[in-house]
Scaffold this motif. Structure first.
Motif, PDB file in Angstrom:
ATOM      1  N   LYS A  58       0.585  -1.242  -0.174  1.00 28.67           N
ATOM      2  CA  LYS A  58      -0.038  -0.107   0.039  1.00 28.67           C
ATOM      3  C   LYS A  58       0.982   1.335   0.001  1.00 28.67           C
ATOM      4  O   LYS A  58       0.381   2.201   0.400  1.00 28.67           O
ATOM      5  CB  LYS A  58      -1.182  -0.019   1.346  1.00 28.67           C
ATOM      6  CG  LYS A  58      -1.816  -1.330   1.022  1.00 28.67           C
ATOM      7  CD  LYS A  58      -2.794  -0.924   2.187  1.00 28.67           C
ATOM      8  CE  LYS A  58      -4.012  -2.089   1.835  1.00 28.67           C
ATOM      9  NZ  LYS A  58      -4.924  -2.242   3.186  1.00 28.67           N
ATOM     10  N   SER A  59       2.172   1.228  -0.617  1.00 24.28           N
ATOM     11  CA  SER A  59       2.940   2.337  -0.691  1.00 24.28           C
ATOM     12  C   SER A  59       2.458   3.167  -1.807  1.00 24.28           C
ATOM     13  O   SER A  59       2.092   2.328  -2.800  1.00 24.28           O
ATOM     14  CB  SER A  59       4.351   2.050  -0.639  1.00 24.28           C
ATOM     15  OG  SER A  59       4.885   1.597   0.525  1.00 24.28           O
ATOM     16  N   THR A  60       2.593   4.289  -2.042  1.00 19.92           N
ATOM     17  CA  THR A  60       2.466   5.260  -3.280  1.00 19.92           C
ATOM     18  C   THR A  60       3.894   5.950  -3.592  1.00 19.92           C
ATOM     19  O   THR A  60       4.382   6.465  -2.806  1.00 19.92           O
ATOM     20  CB  THR A  60       1.353   6.128  -3.059  1.00 19.92           C
ATOM     21  OG1 THR A  60       0.265   5.658  -2.584  1.00 19.92           O
ATOM     22  CG2 THR A  60       1.021   7.139  -4.197  1.00 19.92           C
ATOM     23  N   ILE A  61       4.191   5.708  -4.768  1.00 24.04           N
ATOM     24  CA  ILE A  61       5.541   6.387  -5.414  1.00 24.04           C
ATOM     25  C   ILE A  61       4.779   7.390  -6.251  1.00 24.04           C
ATOM     26  O   ILE A  61       4.261   7.215  -7.184  1.00 24.04           O
ATOM     27  CB  ILE A  61       6.254   5.287  -6.009  1.00 24.04           C
ATOM     28  CG1 ILE A  61       6.539   4.397  -4.931  1.00 24.04           C
ATOM     29  CG2 ILE A  61       7.508   6.049  -6.475  1.00 24.04           C
ATOM     30  CD1 ILE A  61       7.198   3.066  -5.383  1.00 24.04           C
ATOM     31  N   LEU A  62       5.242   8.842  -6.310  1.00 27.03           N
ATOM     32  CA  LEU A  62       4.882   9.695  -7.182  1.00 27.03           C
ATOM     33  C   LEU A  62       5.754   9.796  -8.267  1.00 27.03           C
ATOM     34  O   LEU A  62       6.827   9.560  -8.587  1.00 27.03           O
ATOM     35  CB  LEU A  62       4.749  10.972  -6.492  1.00 27.03           C
ATOM     36  CG  LEU A  62       3.835  11.312  -5.082  1.00 27.03           C
ATOM     37  CD1 LEU A  62       3.860  12.509  -4.622  1.00 27.03           C
ATOM     38  CD2 LEU A  62       2.342  10.761  -5.751  1.00 27.03           C
ATOM     39  N   LYS A  63       5.146  10.201  -9.348  1.00 26.66           N
ATOM     40  CA  LYS A  63       5.573  10.440 -10.467  1.00 26.66           C
ATOM     41  C   LYS A  63       6.985  11.229 -10.560  1.00 26.66           C
ATOM     42  O   LYS A  63       6.931  12.313  -9.765  1.00 26.66           O
ATOM     43  CB  LYS A  63       4.777  11.388 -11.576  1.00 26.66           C
ATOM     44  CG  LYS A  63       5.023  11.428 -12.986  1.00 26.66           C
ATOM     45  CD  LYS A  63       4.092  12.120 -13.598  1.00 26.66           C
ATOM     46  CE  LYS A  63       4.833  12.453 -15.192  1.00 26.66           C
ATOM     47  NZ  LYS A  63       3.585  13.375 -15.869  1.00 26.66           N
ATOM     48  N   GLY A  64       7.987  11.008 -11.045  1.00 30.92           N
ATOM     49  CA  GLY A  64       9.193  11.753 -11.370  1.00 30.92           C
ATOM     50  C   GLY A  64      10.208  11.285 -10.135  1.00 30.92           C
ATOM     51  O   GLY A  64      11.301  11.759 -10.304  1.00 30.92           O
ATOM     52  N   VAL A  65       9.959  10.322  -9.298  1.00 27.61           N
ATOM     53  CA  VAL A  65      10.794  10.088  -8.228  1.00 27.61           C
ATOM     54  C   VAL A  65      11.848   8.966  -8.421  1.00 27.61           C
ATOM     55  O   VAL A  65      11.405   8.147  -9.405  1.00 27.61           O
ATOM     56  CB  VAL A  65       9.796   9.500  -6.864  1.00 27.61           C
ATOM     57  CG1 VAL A  65      10.714   8.954  -5.772  1.00 27.61           C
ATOM     58  CG2 VAL A  65       8.971  10.592  -6.222  1.00 27.61           C
ATOM     59  N   HIS A  66      12.816   8.994  -7.974  1.00 26.29           N
ATOM     60  CA  HIS A  66      13.914   8.076  -8.236  1.00 26.29           C
ATOM     61  C   HIS A  66      14.026   7.241  -6.883  1.00 26.29           C
ATOM     62  O   HIS A  66      14.674   8.179  -5.740  1.00 26.29           O
ATOM     63  CB  HIS A  66      15.048   8.879  -8.758  1.00 26.29           C
ATOM     64  CG  HIS A  66      16.402   7.614  -8.887  1.00 26.29           C
ATOM     65  ND1 HIS A  66      16.971   7.483  -8.273  1.00 26.29           N
ATOM     66  CD2 HIS A  66      16.664   6.956 -10.102  1.00 26.29           C
ATOM     67  CE1 HIS A  66      18.074   6.453  -8.639  1.00 26.29           C
ATOM     68  NE2 HIS A  66      17.669   6.161  -9.793  1.00 26.29           N
ATOM     69  N   ILE A  67      14.101   5.894  -6.770  1.00 25.92           N
ATOM     70  CA  ILE A  67      14.319   5.328  -5.891  1.00 25.92           C
ATOM     71  C   ILE A  67      15.879   4.545  -6.068  1.00 25.92           C
ATOM     72  O   ILE A  67      15.737   3.902  -7.059  1.00 25.92           O
ATOM     73  CB  ILE A  67      13.359   4.024  -5.304  1.00 25.92           C
ATOM     74  CG1 ILE A  67      11.858   5.098  -4.904  1.00 25.92           C
ATOM     75  CG2 ILE A  67      13.799   3.280  -4.355  1.00 25.92           C
ATOM     76  CD1 ILE A  67      10.933   4.163  -4.809  1.00 25.92           C
ATOM     77  N   GLY A  68      16.825   4.525  -5.137  1.00 26.52           N
ATOM     78  CA  GLY A  68      17.931   4.058  -5.445  1.00 26.52           C
ATOM     79  C   GLY A  68      18.172   2.397  -5.336  1.00 26.52           C
ATOM     80  O   GLY A  68      17.046   1.979  -5.195  1.00 26.52           O
ATOM     81  N   ASN A  69      19.249   2.018  -5.570  1.00 29.14           N
ATOM     82  CA  ASN A  69      19.543   0.478  -5.283  1.00 29.14           C
ATOM     83  C   ASN A  69      19.567   0.019  -3.950  1.00 29.14           C
ATOM     84  O   ASN A  69      20.007   0.649  -2.912  1.00 29.14           O
ATOM     85  CB  ASN A  69      20.663   0.027  -6.067  1.00 29.14           C
ATOM     86  CG  ASN A  69      20.927   0.304  -7.475  1.00 29.14           C
ATOM     87  OD1 ASN A  69      19.727   0.069  -8.328  1.00 29.14           O
ATOM     88  ND2 ASN A  69      22.022   0.935  -7.902  1.00 29.14           N
ATOM     89  N   ASN A  70      19.075  -1.019  -3.613  1.00 36.59           N
ATOM     90  CA  ASN A  70      19.214  -1.844  -2.108  1.00 36.59           C
ATOM     91  C   ASN A  70      18.477  -0.821  -1.216  1.00 36.59           C
ATOM     92  O   ASN A  70      18.974  -0.502  -0.259  1.00 36.59           O
ATOM     93  CB  ASN A  70      20.724  -1.726  -1.607  1.00 36.59           C
ATOM     94  CG  ASN A  70      21.372  -2.667  -2.697  1.00 36.59           C
ATOM     95  OD1 ASN A  70      20.983  -3.631  -3.078  1.00 36.59           O
ATOM     96  ND2 ASN A  70      22.550  -2.115  -3.348  1.00 36.59           N
ATOM     97  N   VAL A  71      17.409  -0.909  -1.359  1.00 36.01           N
ATOM     98  CA  VAL A  71      16.506   0.225  -0.559  1.00 36.01           C
ATOM     99  C   VAL A  71      15.084  -0.585  -0.135  1.00 36.01           C
ATOM    100  O   VAL A  71      14.698  -1.416  -0.783  1.00 36.01           O
ATOM    101  CB  VAL A  71      15.966   1.590  -1.613  1.00 36.01           C
ATOM    102  CG1 VAL A  71      14.883   2.421  -0.442  1.00 36.01           C
ATOM    103  CG2 VAL A  71      17.150   2.426  -1.737  1.00 36.01           C
ATOM    104  N   ILE A  72      14.754  -0.236   0.996  1.00 32.36           N
ATOM    105  CA  ILE A  72      13.509  -0.872   1.734  1.00 32.36           C
ATOM    106  C   ILE A  72      12.547   0.255   2.160  1.00 32.36           C
ATOM    107  O   ILE A  72      12.830   1.227   2.608  1.00 32.36           O
ATOM    108  CB  ILE A  72      13.837  -1.554   3.153  1.00 32.36           C
ATOM    109  CG1 ILE A  72      14.665  -2.747   2.857  1.00 32.36           C
ATOM    110  CG2 ILE A  72      12.567  -2.073   3.713  1.00 32.36           C
ATOM    111  CD1 ILE A  72      15.145  -3.520   4.113  1.00 32.36           C
ATOM    112  N   ILE A  73      11.441   0.186   1.237  1.00 30.49           N
ATOM    113  CA  ILE A  73      10.459   1.165   1.770  1.00 30.49           C
ATOM    114  C   ILE A  73       9.165   0.467   2.440  1.00 30.49           C
ATOM    115  O   ILE A  73       8.862  -0.433   2.179  1.00 30.49           O
ATOM    116  CB  ILE A  73       9.529   1.715   0.144  1.00 30.49           C
ATOM    117  CG1 ILE A  73      10.840   2.466  -0.710  1.00 30.49           C
ATOM    118  CG2 ILE A  73       8.751   2.630   0.542  1.00 30.49           C
ATOM    119  CD1 ILE A  73      11.412   3.784  -0.269  1.00 30.49           C
ATOM    120  N   GLY A  74       8.954   1.296   3.597  1.00 33.13           N
ATOM    121  CA  GLY A  74       7.815   0.607   4.493  1.00 33.13           C
ATOM    122  C   GLY A  74       6.622   0.703   3.889  1.00 33.13           C
ATOM    123  O   GLY A  74       6.283   1.515   3.252  1.00 33.13           O
TER     124      GLY A  74
END
Length: 141
Positions: A12-28
């Motif tokens: 149930k996470s939301t990632i907005l347009k234009g966002v960059h998530i790097g390598n080896n990441v945990i998003i709660g």
């Protein structure tokens, strides 16, 4: 939106347009990612923010697993009046063994659960056990 390699995104996470998530990441879970997240970190919240570096999280989880193993041993002793065996401690086998040890079948089977046995075995070869052996661990509790 760009999502790097080896990224876990909680439910149930939301990632907005234009966002960059790097390598080896945990998003709660339930996070709103509204800005870039760098490599090698744990992030969560609404809005999402960095909580800690991935290495710090890894150390924290290892310490928690040692505490969980100790609790299991204490409860096992209380309930059964004896020391737990390899089968009882199967999920904590990495505490007492490293890649140079021959694993009992019940521990070897744990490594086969994920369907990526060869990769798991290779990663396990890099493991540095926390205790000399299971007996050493039991003495310290």
């Amino acid at each position: 939106m760009v999502i790097g390699d080896n990224v876990f995104i909680g439910m149930k996470s939301t990632i907005l347009k234009g966002v960059h998530i790097g390598n080896n990441v945990i998003i709660g879970a339930n996070s709103l990612v509204n800005k870039d997240i760098p490599d090698n970190c744990v992030a969560a919240g609404n809005p999402c923010k960095i909580i800690m570096e991935l290495e710090e999280y890894h150390e924290k989880r290892k310490a928690a697993q040692v505490a969980e193993a100790k609790e299991l041993v204490e409860l096992y002793r209380e309930r059964y009046g004896k020391e737990p065996d390899e089968k009882a401690l199967h999920e904590f086998f990495w505490l007492f063994t490293d890649g140079n040890n021959e694993l009992p079948e019940c521990w070897e089977s744990m490594m086969k659960l994920g369907g990526n046995y060869e990769y798991t075995k290779e990663q396990f070869r890099k493991n540095h056990k926390k205790f000399k052996d299971m007996e050493d661990f039991l003495k310290k509790i």
